[in-house]
Design a protein around this motif. Structure first.
Motif, PDB file in Angstrom:
ATOM      1  N   ASP B  76     -85.011 -65.246  20.053  1.00  0.00           N
ATOM      2  CA  ASP B  76     -85.839 -64.815  21.179  1.00  0.00           C
ATOM      3  C   ASP B  76     -85.091 -63.925  22.175  1.00  0.00           C
ATOM      4  OD1 ASP B  76     -88.087 -66.154  20.290  1.00  0.00           O
ATOM      5  OD2 ASP B  76     -87.652 -67.988  21.402  1.00  0.00           O
ATOM      6  N   PRO B  78     -83.188 -61.027  24.289  1.00  0.00           N
ATOM      7  CA  PRO B  78     -83.540 -59.620  24.480  1.00  0.00           C
ATOM      8  C   PRO B  78     -82.958 -58.690  23.395  1.00  0.00           C
ATOM      9  CG  PRO B  78     -82.967 -60.589  26.584  1.00  0.00           C
ATOM     10  CD  PRO B  78     -82.700 -61.632  25.543  1.00  0.00           C
ATOM     11  N   ASP B  81     -85.423 -60.427  19.212  1.00  0.00           N
ATOM     12  CA  ASP B  81     -86.875 -60.169  19.245  1.00  0.00           C
ATOM     13  C   ASP B  81     -87.420 -59.953  20.664  1.00  0.00           C
ATOM     14  OD1 ASP B  81     -86.986 -60.313  16.551  1.00  0.00           O
ATOM     15  OD2 ASP B  81     -87.976 -62.269  16.434  1.00  0.00           O
ATOM     16  N   ASP B  82     -86.637 -60.313  21.656  1.00  0.00           N
ATOM     17  CA  ASP B  82     -87.030 -60.130  23.062  1.00  0.00           C
ATOM     18  C   ASP B  82     -88.393 -60.773  23.356  1.00  0.00           C
ATOM     19  OD1 ASP B  82     -86.832 -59.365  25.669  1.00  0.00           O
ATOM     20  OD2 ASP B  82     -87.385 -57.270  25.344  1.00  0.00           O
ATOM     21  N   ASP B  83     -88.470 -62.061  23.082  1.00  0.00           N
ATOM     22  CA  ASP B  83     -89.729 -62.776  23.323  1.00  0.00           C
ATOM     23  C   ASP B  83     -89.668 -63.571  24.628  1.00  0.00           C
ATOM     24  OD1 ASP B  83     -91.561 -62.189  21.239  1.00  0.00           O
ATOM     25  OD2 ASP B  83     -90.285 -63.305  19.839  1.00  0.00           O
ATOM     26  N   ASP B  84     -90.745 -63.556  25.371  1.00  0.00           N
ATOM     27  CA  ASP B  84     -90.816 -64.288  26.634  1.00  0.00           C
ATOM     28  C   ASP B  84     -91.385 -65.696  26.448  1.00  0.00           C
ATOM     29  OD1 ASP B  84     -89.894 -61.995  27.714  1.00  0.00           O
ATOM     30  OD2 ASP B  84     -91.757 -61.446  28.748  1.00  0.00           O
ATOM     31  N   HIS B  93     -83.900 -68.128  27.395  1.00  0.00           N
ATOM     32  CA  HIS B  93     -83.194 -67.181  28.275  1.00  0.00           C
ATOM     33  C   HIS B  93     -84.035 -66.777  29.475  1.00  0.00           C
ATOM     34  CE1 HIS B  93     -85.476 -64.463  25.621  1.00  0.00           C
ATOM     35  NE2 HIS B  93     -85.495 -63.648  26.650  1.00  0.00           N
ATOM     36  N   LYS B  94     -85.369 -66.900  29.372  1.00  0.00           N
ATOM     37  CA  LYS B  94     -86.215 -66.610  30.538  1.00  0.00           C
ATOM     38  C   LYS B  94     -86.030 -67.678  31.616  1.00  0.00           C
ATOM     39  CE  LYS B  94     -88.754 -63.362  30.687  1.00  0.00           C
ATOM     40  NZ  LYS B  94     -88.291 -62.008  31.153  1.00  0.00           N
ATOM     41  N   GLU B  98     -79.556 -65.226  29.868  1.00  0.00           N
ATOM     42  CA  GLU B  98     -79.068 -64.894  28.527  1.00  0.00           C
ATOM     43  C   GLU B  98     -77.774 -65.604  28.153  1.00  0.00           C
ATOM     44  OE1 GLU B  98     -79.931 -60.365  28.721  1.00  0.00           O
ATOM     45  OE2 GLU B  98     -78.837 -60.771  26.867  1.00  0.00           O
TER      46      GLU B  98
END
Lengths: 284, 284
Positions: B76, B78, B81-84, B93-94, B98
């Motif tokens: 996930d 950034p 796949d950079d998923d929120d 990481h949100k 990170e």
């Protein structure tokens, strides 16, 4: 062949028949980036105390070096220390990109346990004990926990005890594990292994104090990274807390104690003592 | 207590006495984020085939779930796949940033092997075999290799065989490992374990085809992530290569084959068959 060459050779033959070529390239790039192989050499020298040949510890030493390498790759990431150079070479993510660097670290870490579990020169009992020691030293109760403490501690003034706790986990636990693993591989008693744990703990602290001293005194050419990089981040170090002279004295005191413990165990074996002196006199 | 509840309870008690509280909070956040626990349930149902109680596989199942969780955290990020969102909750990481998310993943992965090596309900020989299987399935020759292949394959049209290779490693190997581990824990012969490996391989593929179908047909409420997120990235999927009907037919064919293999092994044991039907009929 020296112990360092033996590990170098083993690691260079480790990855063939890739699932993903770029992943293997990335893992190999950092694995063969010219480290000092201090951890394998410590493990082999400890085996030597008990007359056990280095071969017997080769896969465990390789595994520990893989774990050390993965931790450097992840540590250098932009989200972590954001370093461009390591040992005078571009860091993994500068060459392969962040995503590959994250996966290369994950791969090396996971594969390290495959090395130990597949070492058929050891009994199942030994392999199981080794994995317990290594995963304990590297995981959330060891190195990873220490990295987290270190990160939280940035820009904060620590007490000397807090600093020791950070380093005991961040760098100390994996170094200590080299000694403990050697004791397991050499089939030593729990009492002897406990002594090795103590010696290993001291080695780890000495190594870190020396690192802090070098960070102030070292040069880019010798260190492969900018000197003073920790100072510039306002991090607590042994030097910032004890002063340069105080740090050197603390290190020397610990060296003397460690020499004595090695003598007790070895009746004057030279190899570990040489290493102790190498670590305290190294210039990078 | 259901198998899922048993794992849930075990995982929720896993982390106390932290070295770093924030690290433990971060690991626990993702570990208890309400996953389906498919892998543990598969392992327990396979144990049931041989009349072995779930307890005996609890630590191995927890270890596999820790590995699955770490892979989601890193996936996930950034740089990946950079998923929120994941399972309808903010990704690690949100919430933690990170750097913490990277370390949480590293911690869970490392600690997973500590779980297995410390499982004293199993022999040293069994633990060693389990670690060989799990680290092989999760490392550069397994899941991590597959994630790398998947990343390289983005924006590229794959053949159906290339797609199968990606998924065999990326999601299949760890699912297959659940079956193989159950065979080891239940002390089965190599011949039986080889059959389990085949059944497990099929389960992995069926699971992935169903995922691809759900990515087209699912809704945010049920999936916890945006439907069509793979399609929008121009990724090859079973649906994009075979069409929706073709993908469903391919899945059904494999389900029939797998049912037969389970029957051969079990004389009609119901639990694994129920799971097979659950997986193919699930809505998230």
């Amino acid at each position: 062949m020296t112990a360092k060459e033996q590990v170098e050779q083993y690691l260079s033959g480790l990855y063939d028949q890739p699932v993903s070529q770029v992943l293997d390239d990335s893992m190999t790039y950092s694995l063969l980036a010219g480290g000092k192989r201090i951890r394998p050499v410590l493990l082999f020298s400890t085996l030597e105390l008990f007359g056990v040949p280095a071969d017997k510890g080769l896969k465990t030493a390789a595994a520990i070096e893989m774990i050390h390498t993965y931790s450097l790759i992840h540590d250098d990431l932009p989200a972590m220390d954001d370093d461009d150079y390591r040992r005078g070479k571009l860091t993994n993510h500068k060459v392969f990109g962040e995503a590959v660097a994250i996966l290369a670290g994950d791969g090396l870490l996971t594969d390290s346990f495959h090395q130990i579990s597949g070492d058929d020169s050891l009994t199942a009992e030994q392999r199981m004990k080794l994995i317990t020691v290594v995963s304990g030293a590297a995981g959330s109760r060891g190195m990873v926990g220490g990295q987290m403490l270190d990160m939280v501690a940035e820009d904060k003034e620590l007490t000397i005890d807090e600093l020791k706790t950070v380093h005991r986990h961040k760098t100390g636990d994996l170094i200590r594990a080299c000694f403990e693993c050697a004791g397991i591989i050499a089939d030593q008693s729990d009492a002897v292994i406990q002594k090795l744990v103590k010696i290993g703990g001291n080695f780890g602290l000495i190594f870190q104090i020396k690192d802090d001293i070098l960070d102030v005194e070292g040069s880019f050419e010798k260190m492969g990274k900018s000197a003073g990089s920790d100072v510039s981040k306002d991090k607590s170090t042994y030097v910032s807390l004890l002063g340069l002279t105080g740090a050197k004295e603390a290190m020397q005191e610990m060296v003397t104690e460690t020499e004595q413990m090695i003598h007790e165990l070895s009746d004057g074996n030279a190899s570990l003592l040489d290493l102790l002196h190498y670590i305290t006199s190294r210039e990078n």
